[in-house]
Write an enzyme that holds these catalytic residues in place. Structure first.
Site, mmCIF file in Angstrom:
data_model
loop_
_atom_site.group_PDB
_atom_site.id
_atom_site.type_symbol
_atom_site.label_atom_id
_atom_site.label_comp_id
_atom_site.label_asym_id
_atom_site.label_seq_id
_atom_site.Cartn_x
_atom_site.Cartn_y
_atom_site.Cartn_z
ATOM 1 N N HIS A 1 -9.578 -6.289 -26.052
ATOM 2 C CA HIS A 1 -9.683 -4.833 -26.058
ATOM 3 C C HIS A 1 -8.307 -4.203 -25.927
ATOM 4 O O HIS A 1 -7.610 -4.432 -24.943
ATOM 5 C CB HIS A 1 -10.586 -4.400 -24.914
ATOM 6 N N ASP B 1 -12.050 -6.308 -31.466
ATOM 7 C CA ASP B 1 -12.170 -5.607 -30.181
ATOM 8 C C ASP B 1 -13.639 -5.530 -29.803
ATOM 9 O O ASP B 1 -14.464 -5.060 -30.585
ATOM 10 C CB ASP B 1 -11.583 -4.195 -30.320
ATOM 11 N N SER C 1 -8.677 3.155 -25.131
ATOM 12 C CA SER C 1 -10.128 3.217 -25.201
ATOM 13 C C SER C 1 -10.632 4.656 -25.069
ATOM 14 O O SER C 1 -10.294 5.493 -25.889
ATOM 15 C CB SER C 1 -10.743 2.294 -24.149
#
Length: 521
Positions: free
Chosen positions: A491, A463, A235
């Site tokens: 995610h 996601d 991320s």
């Protein structure tokens, strides 16, 4: 299910729910951006191959490893300059580092540095709770597993802003103001938060940019004795990794950027994209929920299921649900945060159904627990500094999405179109950096990392926090980027159950062979 473990192992808490300040990836200022930092070295200007003489003592330092108190792990402290424009001025800060040494068999390949995202996620917590024991055995056999708490985070000169009681109040402020009084209260909450950060952390606030963290990571690479950085970032960690490659392309080794972010998009667009990402994730949940006998939102189309959730939020806004904590009944803001927390991983969907069932029948404790895990609030009412560091990094990395309520009003229709369920709350959450005490030093811009070896960019089709199109964009921007696509929910993708994804990344880390361009799993 242990929700706190869920949220950490999928890449730290990463979203812009309710009053998530700048949201752990987005929200207030959106995704952090590389550009000129307080050091005066922008991500667009690769650092020369020769180490500047003033930085040599930092690069030459040896790490003194000691027992961490966690079986199998060692810890050390690394010195870095507070301000890269003034190294050696005596204003150094300590960066906390941890490792688990390669277990063998096989020839050691060096160090694998991991970052769980955020910004604001504790790398050390992630390493010791998950990556150092949960990464594939073959990878842990050949690499020392290493992580660090970036500057401003947890053990590394942490940014502090509010007390636990103040944070409890902050997280309950109405995130979808219906009248001038509620709007004023929300603005005042953002201002109080910013003022608290300035009061308690004024020294570190100007020096927590992603560029600064990337430069720290190069000193760490040197201190570990590695000629090249091998790295897996999740991320926000993908932006940190891409920034490193832009600054130090000649020192980049095998980089995996999982759940990628698009550094070229300004904050407003990023926040709106992420809002759409949560709508996509909720639609997947809604389709599944409608098939389950215990779905509290009933049968029907995703739109009908969404309408029932919106009605629940409306009722919680008017009359918060008892949660077992008289000081923190479940209002709309906490309820929204709890729902979004569970959308990170489809394995949490049963827990979300159970929590919603309880809340819709007068017991908000389940959703409150999800929200608390998101905010990293413990049972004693103490918050980790995740949300403080998150805002500090986001707000310096890129100019704010909005500078006042009028700008939010103008953008509200587009946010509500992106997500009828979450749009309004996420739009207002994007206002917080508008009141930040430190001026942004970065801006949205593409990162090419010219001259870097192959970089693997991973994108998940559904996601919620880092939409797939961001991974496509980053892979295109990076001169040596190659995109690995996971057709799945949740995610990030590595280590989350796809043998195809794990095999491709393991081969790259162990053999240096990136997946074929356009590979899909």
């Amino acid at each position: 299910m242990d929700t706190s473990r869920l949220l950490r192992t999928t890449g730290t808490v990463i979203a812009a729910a309710g009053l998530l300040l700048s949201g752990c990836t987005s929200g207030g200022s959106g995704v952090p951006r590389a550009a000129a930092s307080s050091s005066g070295s922008g991500a667009g200007h690769a650092t020369p191959g020769v180490i500047p003489e003033a930085l040599r003592p930092y690069y030459d330092q040896k790490l003194n490893w000691r027992d961490c108190g966690v079986p199998g792990f060692q810890c050390a402290t690394m010195k870095v300059p507070l301000d890269y424009a003034k190294p050696g001025s005596g204003q150094d800060i300590d960066i906390a580092v941890s490792r688990r040494q390669a277990s063998g068999p096989g020839k050691r390949l060096g160090s694998l540095v991991v970052n769980p995202g955020g910004p604001g996620g504790s790398g050390i917590g992630y390493l010791q709770a998950y990556a150092g024991i949960g990464y594939p055995t073959a990878v842990r056999a050949r690499y020392d597993m290493v992580s660090f708490d970036p500057r401003g985070v947890d053990r590394s000169s942490p940014v502090e802003c509010l007390t636990g009681q103040e944070m409890d109040a902050f997280t309950q402020v109405d995130q979808t103001p219906d009248d001038p009084a509620e709007r004023a209260k929300l603005v005042e909450a953002f201002k109080r938060f910013a003022a608290g950060c300035e009061e308690h952390s004024s020294k570190i606030l100007p020096h927590v940019s992603t560029v600064d963290a990337a430069r720290d990571m190069d000193i760490l690479r040197s201190a570990l004795g590695d000629k090249k950085l091998t790295y897996v970032g999740a991320s926000y960690g993908t932006f940190l990794g891409a920034t490193y490659a832009e600054l130090f392309p000649g020192r980049a080794g095998r980089l995996v950027l999982d759940g990628a972010m698009d550094p070229s998009r300004p904050a407003l667009e990023l926040n709106r994209d992420q809002t759409a990402g949560f709508e996509t994730a909720f639609t997947s949940f809604a389709k599944d929920c409608a098939k389950q006998p215990d779905c509290p939102l009933g049968k029907g189309s995703p739109q009908e299921v969404a309408q029932r959730l919106k009605e629940f939020f409306r009722k919680a806004d008017a009359q918060p649900v008892p949660s077992g904590d008289p000081a923190r009944p479940l209002g709309e803001s906490l309820a929204t945060t709890g729902v979004i927390a569970a959308l990170y991983d489809e394995s949490a969907w049963p827990q979300l159904r159970e929590a919603l069932t309880g809340a819709m029948n007068g017991d908000g404790s389940g959703l409150l627990g999800l929200a608390d895990s998101y905010y990293e609030r413990d049972a004693d009412g103490k918050y980790a500094n995740l949300m403080f560091a998150n805002a500090a990094v986001n707000c310096i990395d890129q100019p704010a999405a909005f500078n006042g309520p009028a700008a939010v009003d103008k953008a509200l229709p587009s946010f509500e179109k992106a997500s009828p369920v979450f749009g309004a709350g996420l739009a207002w959450a994007s206002l917080n950096c508008g009141y930040w005490p430190v001026k942004a030093t970065g801006e949205a811009r593409a990162l090419a990392a010219k001259g870097a070896p192959p970089i693997v960019v991973v994108g998940t089709l559904r996601d919620p926090a880092t939409p797939y199109k961001w991974a496509q964009a980053l892979a295109d921007q990076l001169e040596s980027g190659t995109l690995l696509t996971y057709d799945g929910d949740g995610h990030t993708a590595y280590g989350r159950g796809s043998d195809c994804v794990d095999t491709a990344i393991n081969r790259y880390l162990l053999e240096g062979k990136p997946p074929a361009a356009g590979k899909k799993c």
